[in-house]
Design a protein around this motif. Structure first.
Motif, PDB file in Angstrom:
ATOM      1  N   GLU A 217       0.833  -1.204   0.000  1.00 14.31           N
ATOM      2  CA  GLU A 217       0.000   0.000   0.000  1.00 14.31           C
ATOM      3  C   GLU A 217       0.872   1.262   0.000  1.00 14.31           C
ATOM      4  O   GLU A 217       0.551   2.254  -0.676  1.00 14.31           O
ATOM      5  N   ALA A 218       1.986   1.252   0.745  1.00  8.61           N
ATOM      6  CA  ALA A 218       2.887   2.409   0.781  1.00  8.61           C
ATOM      7  C   ALA A 218       3.496   2.669  -0.593  1.00  8.61           C
ATOM      8  O   ALA A 218       3.604   3.828  -1.035  1.00  8.61           O
ATOM      9  N   ALA A 219       3.872   1.564  -1.299  1.00  7.64           N
ATOM     10  CA  ALA A 219       4.418   1.725  -2.647  1.00  7.64           C
ATOM     11  C   ALA A 219       3.369   2.269  -3.602  1.00  7.64           C
ATOM     12  O   ALA A 219       3.669   3.102  -4.469  1.00  7.64           O
ATOM     13  N   ARG A 220       2.139   1.817  -3.421  1.00  3.39           N
ATOM     14  CA  ARG A 220       1.061   2.309  -4.288  1.00  3.39           C
ATOM     15  C   ARG A 220       0.800   3.798  -4.045  1.00  3.39           C
ATOM     16  O   ARG A 220       0.572   4.563  -4.995  1.00  3.39           O
ATOM     17  N   VAL A 221       0.848   4.217  -2.785  1.00  2.93           N
ATOM     18  CA  VAL A 221       0.655   5.634  -2.462  1.00  2.93           C
ATOM     19  C   VAL A 221       1.770   6.488  -3.053  1.00  2.93           C
ATOM     20  O   VAL A 221       1.550   7.630  -3.493  1.00  2.93           O
ATOM     21  N   ASP A 222       2.991   5.911  -3.099  1.00  2.00           N
ATOM     22  CA  ASP A 222       4.125   6.654  -3.678  1.00  2.00           C
ATOM     23  C   ASP A 222       4.086   6.708  -5.193  1.00  2.00           C
ATOM     24  O   ASP A 222       4.995   7.273  -5.815  1.00  2.00           O
ATOM     25  N   GLY A 223       3.093   6.096  -5.787  1.00  2.00           N
ATOM     26  CA  GLY A 223       2.941   6.190  -7.236  1.00  2.00           C
ATOM     27  C   GLY A 223       3.558   5.071  -8.028  1.00  2.00           C
ATOM     28  O   GLY A 223       3.690   5.186  -9.264  1.00  2.00           O
ATOM     29  N   ALA A 224       3.967   3.970  -7.384  1.00  3.63           N
ATOM     30  CA  ALA A 224       4.570   2.854  -8.110  1.00  3.63           C
ATOM     31  C   ALA A 224       3.512   2.131  -8.937  1.00  3.63           C
ATOM     32  O   ALA A 224       2.380   1.942  -8.492  1.00  3.63           O
ATOM     33  N   SER A 225       3.895   1.741 -10.148  1.00  2.00           N
ATOM     34  CA  SER A 225       2.971   1.014 -11.017  1.00  2.00           C
ATOM     35  C   SER A 225       2.816  -0.423 -10.519  1.00  2.00           C
ATOM     36  O   SER A 225       3.659  -0.928  -9.766  1.00  2.00           O
ATOM     37  N   PRO A 226       1.731  -1.123 -10.918  1.00  4.60           N
ATOM     38  CA  PRO A 226       1.551  -2.523 -10.486  1.00  4.60           C
ATOM     39  C   PRO A 226       2.740  -3.411 -10.857  1.00  4.60           C
ATOM     40  O   PRO A 226       3.124  -4.285 -10.079  1.00  4.60           O
ATOM     41  N   TRP A 227       3.332  -3.209 -12.052  1.00  2.00           N
ATOM     42  CA  TRP A 227       4.469  -4.027 -12.448  1.00  2.00           C
ATOM     43  C   TRP A 227       5.682  -3.768 -11.554  1.00  2.00           C
ATOM     44  O   TRP A 227       6.393  -4.694 -11.153  1.00  2.00           O
ATOM     45  N   LYS A 228       5.935  -2.477 -11.229  1.00  3.49           N
ATOM     46  CA  LYS A 228       7.068  -2.168 -10.336  1.00  3.49           C
ATOM     47  C   LYS A 228       6.847  -2.739  -8.943  1.00  3.49           C
ATOM     48  O   LYS A 228       7.787  -3.219  -8.294  1.00  3.49           O
ATOM     49  N   ILE A 229       5.612  -2.683  -8.455  1.00  2.23           N
ATOM     50  CA  ILE A 229       5.319  -3.259  -7.132  1.00  2.23           C
ATOM     51  C   ILE A 229       5.575  -4.770  -7.156  1.00  2.23           C
ATOM     52  O   ILE A 229       6.172  -5.334  -6.233  1.00  2.23           O
ATOM     53  N   TYR A 230       5.132  -5.410  -8.235  1.00  7.03           N
ATOM     54  CA  TYR A 230       5.311  -6.864  -8.319  1.00  7.03           C
ATOM     55  C   TYR A 230       6.791  -7.237  -8.441  1.00  7.03           C
ATOM     56  O   TYR A 230       7.258  -8.185  -7.809  1.00  7.03           O
ATOM     57  N   ARG A 231       7.521  -6.452  -9.253  1.00  8.08           N
ATOM     58  CA  ARG A 231       8.928  -6.785  -9.506  1.00  8.08           C
ATOM     59  C   ARG A 231       9.842  -6.455  -8.328  1.00  8.08           C
ATOM     60  O   ARG A 231      10.754  -7.235  -8.011  1.00  8.08           O
ATOM     61  N   HIS A 232       9.605  -5.315  -7.677  1.00  4.11           N
ATOM     62  CA  HIS A 232      10.537  -4.849  -6.638  1.00  4.11           C
ATOM     63  C   HIS A 232      10.073  -5.177  -5.220  1.00  4.11           C
ATOM     64  O   HIS A 232      10.865  -5.046  -4.276  1.00  4.11           O
ATOM     65  N   ILE A 233       8.826  -5.584  -5.031  1.00  2.00           N
ATOM     66  CA  ILE A 233       8.347  -5.898  -3.679  1.00  2.00           C
ATOM     67  C   ILE A 233       7.859  -7.348  -3.593  1.00  2.00           C
ATOM     68  O   ILE A 233       8.336  -8.126  -2.756  1.00  2.00           O
ATOM     69  N   THR A 234       6.904  -7.710  -4.461  1.00  2.00           N
ATOM     70  CA  THR A 234       6.297  -9.036  -4.333  1.00  2.00           C
ATOM     71  C   THR A 234       7.312 -10.147  -4.596  1.00  2.00           C
ATOM     72  O   THR A 234       7.466 -11.069  -3.771  1.00  2.00           O
ATOM     73  N   LEU A 235       8.006 -10.102  -5.735  1.00  2.00           N
ATOM     74  CA  LEU A 235       8.936 -11.178  -6.074  1.00  2.00           C
ATOM     75  C   LEU A 235      10.085 -11.315  -5.073  1.00  2.00           C
ATOM     76  O   LEU A 235      10.398 -12.441  -4.652  1.00  2.00           O
ATOM     77  N   PRO A 236      10.742 -10.209  -4.650  1.00  3.40           N
ATOM     78  CA  PRO A 236      11.804 -10.383  -3.640  1.00  3.40           C
ATOM     79  C   PRO A 236      11.305 -10.993  -2.334  1.00  3.40           C
ATOM     80  O   PRO A 236      11.971 -11.832  -1.738  1.00  3.40           O
ATOM     81  N   LEU A 237      10.112 -10.575  -1.881  1.00  2.00           N
ATOM     82  CA  LEU A 237       9.590 -11.125  -0.626  1.00  2.00           C
ATOM     83  C   LEU A 237       9.076 -12.553  -0.808  1.00  2.00           C
ATOM     84  O   LEU A 237       8.867 -13.275   0.175  1.00  2.00           O
ATOM     85  N   LEU A 238       8.873 -12.957  -2.054  1.00  2.00           N
ATOM     86  CA  LEU A 238       8.379 -14.309  -2.330  1.00  2.00           C
ATOM     87  C   LEU A 238       9.526 -15.306  -2.529  1.00  2.00           C
ATOM     88  O   LEU A 238       9.300 -16.499  -2.704  1.00  2.00           O
ATOM     89  N   ARG A 239      10.767 -14.839  -2.487  1.00  2.00           N
ATOM     90  CA  ARG A 239      11.903 -15.722  -2.766  1.00  2.00           C
ATOM     91  C   ARG A 239      11.992 -16.932  -1.835  1.00  2.00           C
ATOM     92  O   ARG A 239      12.271 -18.041  -2.298  1.00  2.00           O
ATOM     93  N   PRO A 240      11.752 -16.802  -0.526  1.00  5.18           N
ATOM     94  CA  PRO A 240      11.807 -18.027   0.307  1.00  5.18           C
ATOM     95  C   PRO A 240      10.798 -19.080  -0.130  1.00  5.18           C
ATOM     96  O   PRO A 240      11.125 -20.271  -0.168  1.00  5.18           O
ATOM     97  N   ALA A 241       9.572 -18.660  -0.460  1.00  2.00           N
ATOM     98  CA  ALA A 241       8.563 -19.627  -0.911  1.00  2.00           C
ATOM     99  C   ALA A 241       8.959 -20.228  -2.260  1.00  2.00           C
ATOM    100  O   ALA A 241       8.772 -21.427  -2.499  1.00  2.00           O
ATOM    101  N   LEU A 242       9.518 -19.411  -3.150  1.00  7.61           N
ATOM    102  CA  LEU A 242       9.976 -19.924  -4.448  1.00  7.61           C
ATOM    103  C   LEU A 242      11.113 -20.929  -4.268  1.00  7.61           C
ATOM    104  O   LEU A 242      11.198 -21.928  -4.988  1.00  7.61           O
TER     105      LEU A 242
END
Length: 324
Positions: A217-242
């Motif tokens: 939500e903080a990244a979205r408020v800062d104006g990050a696009s959905p792709w940037k949020i997925y690439r720079h936040i979701t995927l790095p935090l998903l690395r242990p599960a991957l």
């Protein structure tokens, strides 16, 4: 203050070494236990590991160094003859190539499709619970039953898939999915991905649900696009599960015997076998009928999967991932 009073002071004014009772009290206060106190809790797991892992491994190595009759009776030591026969076998490199294609393609497709499924299941929509149940149910079925079901679906003469494709005029004539050399491996890969998807999708779904929503939500408020949020936040935090999904799938797919054996049962030779079914056929179905060669191939299989997993963990720097 109490601790300072309990601690003896040395001649130079520096604190002296704590006494034995003080060390035991400090160990209890900090939650550390001695190594001996853990022994009773480790006895049962160590006995299980010795019985289920260590003893079979020793027996496998001994069998690989032994000579057996065609009926399976041990005749004596064979030295390294079984290993020599394995590495001089004409079909070994075909089998290893099949194994590499099978493992790499199935694991890659399973991770990609499983990630897409996990993303979809993480959404809030009507019927989400039903969809989650529908995905997990195939995983509860036996692999042999699932594989046998697919042999009926993919059958050349009576299979549902061929009849459907011909009736829709997508095919002019049926395809022999399990008999044509160009279709056997893709058919096995499709079934392999199907049976691997439920576990992978749920592991990745757990990883997605563990990502804090306030960061996104903080990244979205800062104006990050959905792709940037997925690439720079979701995927790095998903690395242990991957990491967990990839390593377990590597081992699971490499050792997958029922799918390959059931779908490839009608084909002679080793042209579509992986190293697991190859090892079995050497003992019970091939002309060799050699328990020793089968055991030697079993040892090679264990070493192969260990090397592959270690290389993979080395590449992705698992320490950084697990400590993240």
């Amino acid at each position: 203050m109490t601790d300072q009073l309990d601690t003896p002071v040395g001649a130079a004014g520096t604190p002296a070494a704590p006494t034995a009772p003080a060390r035991r009290r400090r160990r209890r206060e900090t939650g550390h236990a001695s190594a001996l106190s853990a022994v009773p809790w480790l006895i049962v797991p160590l006995l299980l590991i010795a019985g289920v892992v260590v003893y079979p491994a020793i027996a496998l190595v001994q069998a690989s160094l032994s000579d057996y009759s065609i009926t399976g009776l041990r005749k004596g030591s064979a030295g390294f003859d079984n290993y020599t026969s394995i590495f001089q076998h004409d079909d070994l490199w075909t089998v290893l190539a099949n194994t590499a294609v099978w493992v790499v393609v199935v694991v890659a497709l399973t991770i990609l499709i499983g990630l897409a499924l996990a993303q979809f299941m993480a959404k809030d929509f009507r019927g989400r619970t039903l969809m989650r149940w529908a995905i997990i149910i195939p995983w509860a079925a036996s692999l042999v039953i699932t594989s046998r079901l697919f042999t009926l679906i993919l059958d050349y003469e009576h299979g549902i898939l061929n009849r459907l494709l011909v009736n829709l005029h997508l095919l002019g004539e049926p395809i022999d999915f399990l008999g044509d050399d160009s279709w056997v491996m893709p058919s096995m890969i499709g079934v392999g991905v199907f049976v691997s998807l439920p576990f992978t999708a749920y592991v990745l779904l757990a990883g997605l649900n563990a990502i804090p929503g306030d960061i996104v939500e903080a990244a979205r408020v800062d104006g990050a696009s959905p792709w940037k949020i997925y690439r720079h936040i979701t995927l790095p935090l998903l690395r242990p599960a991957l990491l967990v999904a990839s390593v377990l799938n590597l081992i699971y797919v490499f050792n997958s015997f029922p799918v390959i054996y059931t779908l490839n049962d009608r084909n002679p030779g080793f042209s579509h076998d992986t190293s697991i079914t190859y090892s079995y056929k050497l003992a019970f179905k091939a002309a060799e009928r050699s328990v020793g060669m089968s055991a030697a191939m079993g040892v090679v299989n264990v070493l192969l999967i260990l090397v592959v997993v270690l290389i993979y963990l080395r590449i992705i720097r698992w320490r950084e991932v697990t400590q993240a």
